[in-house]
Design a protein around this motif. Sequence first.
Motif, PDB file in Angstrom:
ATOM      1  N   HIS A 126       0.831  -1.215  -0.063  1.00 48.65           N
ATOM      2  CA  HIS A 126       0.063  -0.089   0.053  1.00 48.65           C
ATOM      3  C   HIS A 126       0.793   1.344  -0.223  1.00 48.65           C
ATOM      4  CE1 HIS A 126      -3.379  -2.700   0.779  1.00 48.65           C
ATOM      5  NE2 HIS A 126      -2.826  -3.083   1.757  1.00 48.65           N
ATOM      6  N   GLN A 127       2.016   1.246   0.163  1.00 44.01           N
ATOM      7  CA  GLN A 127       3.068   2.272   0.224  1.00 44.01           C
ATOM      8  C   GLN A 127       4.416   1.798  -0.264  1.00 44.01           C
ATOM      9  OE1 GLN A 127       3.864   3.952   4.203  1.00 44.01           O
ATOM     10  NE2 GLN A 127       2.469   2.323   5.081  1.00 44.01           N
ATOM     11  N   PRO A 128       5.400   2.674  -0.738  1.00 44.01           N
ATOM     12  CA  PRO A 128       6.511   2.251  -1.292  1.00 44.01           C
ATOM     13  C   PRO A 128       7.519   2.097  -0.173  1.00 44.01           C
ATOM     14  CG  PRO A 128       6.328   4.892  -1.697  1.00 44.01           C
ATOM     15  CD  PRO A 128       4.962   4.337  -1.009  1.00 44.01           C
ATOM     16  N   LEU A 129       7.467   0.886   0.529  1.00 47.14           N
ATOM     17  CA  LEU A 129       8.367   0.381   1.554  1.00 47.14           C
ATOM     18  C   LEU A 129       8.927  -0.860   1.244  1.00 47.14           C
ATOM     19  CD1 LEU A 129       6.810   1.390   4.973  1.00 47.14           C
ATOM     20  CD2 LEU A 129       9.039   2.452   3.949  1.00 47.14           C
ATOM     21  N   GLU A 130      10.015  -1.313   1.276  1.00 48.69           N
ATOM     22  CA  GLU A 130      10.567  -2.386   0.842  1.00 48.69           C
ATOM     23  C   GLU A 130      11.883  -2.620   1.632  1.00 48.69           C
ATOM     24  OE1 GLU A 130      12.306  -4.569  -3.200  1.00 48.69           O
ATOM     25  OE2 GLU A 130      10.944  -3.175  -3.468  1.00 48.69           O
ATOM     26  N   VAL A 131      12.085  -4.032   2.148  1.00 52.09           N
ATOM     27  CA  VAL A 131      13.329  -4.667   2.692  1.00 52.09           C
ATOM     28  C   VAL A 131      13.569  -5.807   2.005  1.00 52.09           C
ATOM     29  CG1 VAL A 131      13.882  -5.835   4.909  1.00 52.09           C
ATOM     30  CG2 VAL A 131      12.439  -3.883   5.096  1.00 52.09           C
ATOM     31  N   GLN A 132      14.820  -5.650   1.649  1.00 52.64           N
ATOM     32  CA  GLN A 132      15.628  -6.722   0.941  1.00 52.64           C
ATOM     33  C   GLN A 132      16.625  -7.415   1.852  1.00 52.64           C
ATOM     34  OE1 GLN A 132      17.314  -5.456  -2.875  1.00 52.64           O
ATOM     35  NE2 GLN A 132      15.237  -4.718  -3.786  1.00 52.64           N
ATOM     36  N   PHE A 133      16.702  -8.768   1.383  1.00 51.25           N
ATOM     37  CA  PHE A 133      17.703  -9.587   2.070  1.00 51.25           C
ATOM     38  C   PHE A 133      18.425 -10.515   0.890  1.00 51.25           C
ATOM     39  CE2 PHE A 133      18.969 -13.194   5.167  1.00 51.25           C
ATOM     40  CZ  PHE A 133      19.993 -12.662   5.474  1.00 51.25           C
ATOM     41  N   ASP A 134      19.598  -9.881   0.461  1.00 51.06           N
ATOM     42  CA  ASP A 134      19.755 -10.224  -0.725  1.00 51.06           C
ATOM     43  C   ASP A 134      20.795 -11.376  -0.882  1.00 51.06           C
ATOM     44  OD1 ASP A 134      22.521  -9.107  -0.395  1.00 51.06           O
ATOM     45  OD2 ASP A 134      22.363  -7.469  -2.039  1.00 51.06           O
ATOM     46  N   GLU A 135      21.316 -11.770  -2.106  1.00 52.73           N
ATOM     47  CA  GLU A 135      22.302 -12.828  -2.213  1.00 52.73           C
ATOM     48  C   GLU A 135      23.541 -12.470  -1.350  1.00 52.73           C
ATOM     49  OE1 GLU A 135      23.008 -13.223  -6.471  1.00 52.73           O
ATOM     50  OE2 GLU A 135      21.074 -14.727  -6.537  1.00 52.73           O
ATOM     51  N   HIS A 136      24.195 -11.220  -1.346  1.00 51.16           N
ATOM     52  CA  HIS A 136      25.166 -11.087  -0.580  1.00 51.16           C
ATOM     53  C   HIS A 136      25.053 -11.070   0.983  1.00 51.16           C
ATOM     54  CE1 HIS A 136      25.278  -9.282  -4.716  1.00 51.16           C
ATOM     55  NE2 HIS A 136      26.363  -9.746  -4.787  1.00 51.16           N
TER      56      HIS A 136
END
Length: 230
Positions: free
Chosen positions: A158-168
């Motif tokens: 619903h709003q532009p918030l994102e958490v990434q846990f990436d390959e590194h």
Amino acid sequence: MGFLKRFFKSVFHENEMGHIANSFEHLSEEQLEAHLDVGSYNGFELTEAVRPSFDLKVVPTQGFRREVYRDDQTGSTVPVLMGSATRSNLFETFMDLLDPLGTEVDVVLESSHHGEGQKNGDMYREHIDLPVLKSILWDYEDLLLNDGCTGIAVLNPHQPLEVQFDEHKLLIVYGNELKPFEQAFIDRDVYPSPEMKFITEAEHVHSSSQRYQQQFEELRMRLGMDENYG
């Protein structure tokens, strides 16, 4: 020898220039084995997913810094937090960063298990309760921590918030209101470090295994994602 065996027999990521990282090219097997077997630097514990370059142009450390993501097509900008945490603190920090996203989230699984020359697979699951997602992710902590071909992103629909846990195994947060995420970092003793460098800013290698690829498929099914990806 565990990391070394996976390095040779499993997935090897080449660097972004399309050739094997220069600092590894002329090493003896003994030098390579010794480097890949190093599990910590100055008290910072590495996961099994990735190792820095042999020349250690970037030494992994704990902390976070602010960045700005710029979309070249639209010209828009989004504030970003990039963080790195020692292995014993990493997964708990990731879980804490999910809380400010809200009670219902969307999830993206990212895979590069298919190897060089094939498109990475991104799979999407909409509308999952955050407590349910966390319960599933705890079951796959080993995969998410130690597989250098698996990444995950969790976002607020619903709003532009994102958490990434990436390959590194870096923690990356996108959004206009980042104070709750900064506090989540600090509560886990991950402090602002504006001049810090990340492992992605120099040569590095990833590790994976067939076992992790199988676990990835299990996680995909647990999350109800389509297997036709890539």
